[in-house]
Design a protein around this motif. Structure first.
Motif, PDB file in Angstrom:
ATOM      1  N   HIS A 143     -29.339  -7.835 -19.136  1.00  0.00           N
ATOM      2  CA  HIS A 143     -28.163  -8.663 -18.844  1.00  0.00           C
ATOM      3  C   HIS A 143     -27.222  -8.675 -20.054  1.00  0.00           C
ATOM      4  N   GLN A 144     -27.786  -8.880 -21.245  1.00  0.00           N
ATOM      5  CA  GLN A 144     -26.970  -8.927 -22.468  1.00  0.00           C
ATOM      6  C   GLN A 144     -26.274  -7.579 -22.706  1.00  0.00           C
ATOM      7  N   PHE A 145     -27.003  -6.482 -22.523  1.00  0.00           N
ATOM      8  CA  PHE A 145     -26.428  -5.146 -22.706  1.00  0.00           C
ATOM      9  C   PHE A 145     -25.287  -4.921 -21.703  1.00  0.00           C
ATOM     10  N   SER A 146     -25.531  -5.278 -20.434  1.00  0.00           N
ATOM     11  CA  SER A 146     -24.505  -5.101 -19.390  1.00  0.00           C
ATOM     12  C   SER A 146     -23.271  -5.946 -19.698  1.00  0.00           C
ATOM     13  N   ARG A 147     -23.491  -7.151 -20.170  1.00  0.00           N
ATOM     14  CA  ARG A 147     -22.377  -8.051 -20.490  1.00  0.00           C
ATOM     15  C   ARG A 147     -21.539  -7.466 -21.642  1.00  0.00           C
ATOM     16  N   GLU A 148     -22.218  -6.948 -22.669  1.00  0.00           N
ATOM     17  CA  GLU A 148     -21.502  -6.354 -23.800  1.00  0.00           C
ATOM     18  C   GLU A 148     -20.685  -5.137 -23.362  1.00  0.00           C
ATOM     19  N   ARG A 171     -13.527 -10.751 -13.019  1.00  0.00           N
ATOM     20  CA  ARG A 171     -14.242 -11.333 -11.873  1.00  0.00           C
ATOM     21  C   ARG A 171     -15.725 -10.964 -11.928  1.00  0.00           C
ATOM     22  N   ILE A 172     -16.033  -9.707 -12.288  1.00  0.00           N
ATOM     23  CA  ILE A 172     -17.430  -9.272 -12.412  1.00  0.00           C
ATOM     24  C   ILE A 172     -18.128 -10.075 -13.511  1.00  0.00           C
ATOM     25  N   LEU A 173     -17.435 -10.253 -14.643  1.00  0.00           N
ATOM     26  CA  LEU A 173     -18.005 -11.014 -15.755  1.00  0.00           C
ATOM     27  C   LEU A 173     -18.257 -12.462 -15.343  1.00  0.00           C
ATOM     28  N   GLN A 174     -17.288 -13.070 -14.634  1.00  0.00           N
ATOM     29  CA  GLN A 174     -17.471 -14.455 -14.178  1.00  0.00           C
ATOM     30  C   GLN A 174     -18.657 -14.562 -13.212  1.00  0.00           C
ATOM     31  N   GLN A 175     -18.778 -13.600 -12.319  1.00  0.00           N
ATOM     32  CA  GLN A 175     -19.891 -13.595 -11.368  1.00  0.00           C
ATOM     33  C   GLN A 175     -21.232 -13.427 -12.105  1.00  0.00           C
ATOM     34  N   MET A 176     -21.249 -12.543 -13.098  1.00  0.00           N
ATOM     35  CA  MET A 176     -22.454 -12.318 -13.891  1.00  0.00           C
ATOM     36  C   MET A 176     -22.855 -13.606 -14.606  1.00  0.00           C
ATOM     37  N   ASP A 177     -21.877 -14.286 -15.200  1.00  0.00           N
ATOM     38  CA  ASP A 177     -22.162 -15.526 -15.913  1.00  0.00           C
ATOM     39  C   ASP A 177     -22.624 -16.636 -14.960  1.00  0.00           C
ATOM     40  N   ASN A 178     -22.050 -16.681 -13.760  1.00  0.00           N
ATOM     41  CA  ASN A 178     -22.466 -17.676 -12.755  1.00  0.00           C
ATOM     42  C   ASN A 178     -23.895 -17.414 -12.294  1.00  0.00           C
ATOM     43  N   ASP A 179     -24.290 -16.154 -12.185  1.00  0.00           N
ATOM     44  CA  ASP A 179     -25.633 -15.799 -11.720  1.00  0.00           C
ATOM     45  C   ASP A 179     -26.714 -16.209 -12.702  1.00  0.00           C
ATOM     46  N   THR A 180     -26.344 -16.295 -13.982  1.00  0.00           N
ATOM     47  CA  THR A 180     -27.362 -16.647 -14.979  1.00  0.00           C
ATOM     48  C   THR A 180     -27.464 -18.135 -15.243  1.00  0.00           C
TER      49      THR A 180
END
Length: 181
Positions: A143-148, A171-180
């Motif tokens: 997750h951290q690698f994908s976010r970076e 939008r992808i970043l916001q969705q990723m952050d919401n999922d965690t």
């Protein structure tokens, strides 16, 4: 992992234990004497610190400790009746039997240390929790690698003034952050 404990070592320990400690229930002594008198049963006996996860176990207490005097269980059936335990041990002599002994200074007893084994079921449970921790760490790392990488792509979209890609990536970043969360 401890090397295999011999039948004679287990029998010697039971004799030592019964000579040194007075059981809270006289019948507990009888059951231990019966076990010690039958090599074919002793072969399947394992002394452990706790009975968690064991299919068949016996918990015995000597005077001077705060714990149940006598507990026997097999599967989901539990009893404080030594006679039922005795009959199960006698009839099912070739099944693994895990024994937990409660007595003063058990943890410091070299005699007990000689025969005490690790509960294999607790070790399995520990391995499961270690696997869960490893899985969580891998997930967190991915997750951290994908976010970076995503943040790098957002920076690149800003640098190239690609507004459509920028909004899509945010939008992808916001969705990723919401999922965690």
């Amino acid at each position: 992992m401890k090397a295999s404990i011999s039948i004679d070592e287990k029998k010697d320990f039971i004799r030592w234990f019964l000579n040194k400690h007075q059981m809270k229930m006289r019948e507990a002594m009888w059951v231990l004497n019966y076990i010690a008198g039958h090599d074919q049963i002793v072969k399947y006996v394992h002394f452990v610190d706790n009975l968690e996860g064991c299919a068949r176990g016996l918990s015995l207490s000597a005077h001077g400790v705060e714990s149940e005097p006598f507990l026997f269980f097999k599967g989901n059936i539990m009893t404080t009746d030594p006679e039922k335990a005795f009959h199960d041990i006698r009839l099912n002599w070739d099944e693994e039997l895990y024994i937990e002994l409660h007595f003063e200074d058990a943890i410091a007893s070299p005699e007990y240390a000689l025969v005490r084994e690790d509960n294999p079921f607790v070790a399995l449970k520990l391995e499961d929790s270690e696997m869960e921790m490893a899985d969580a760490l891998i997930y967190q790392s991915v997750h951290q690698f994908s976010r970076e990488k995503l943040l790098e792509q957002i920076d690149e979209a800003l640098d190239t003034r690609d507004e459509a890609t920028f909004h899509k990536l945010v939008r992808i970043l916001q969705q990723m952050d919401n999922d965690t969360e």
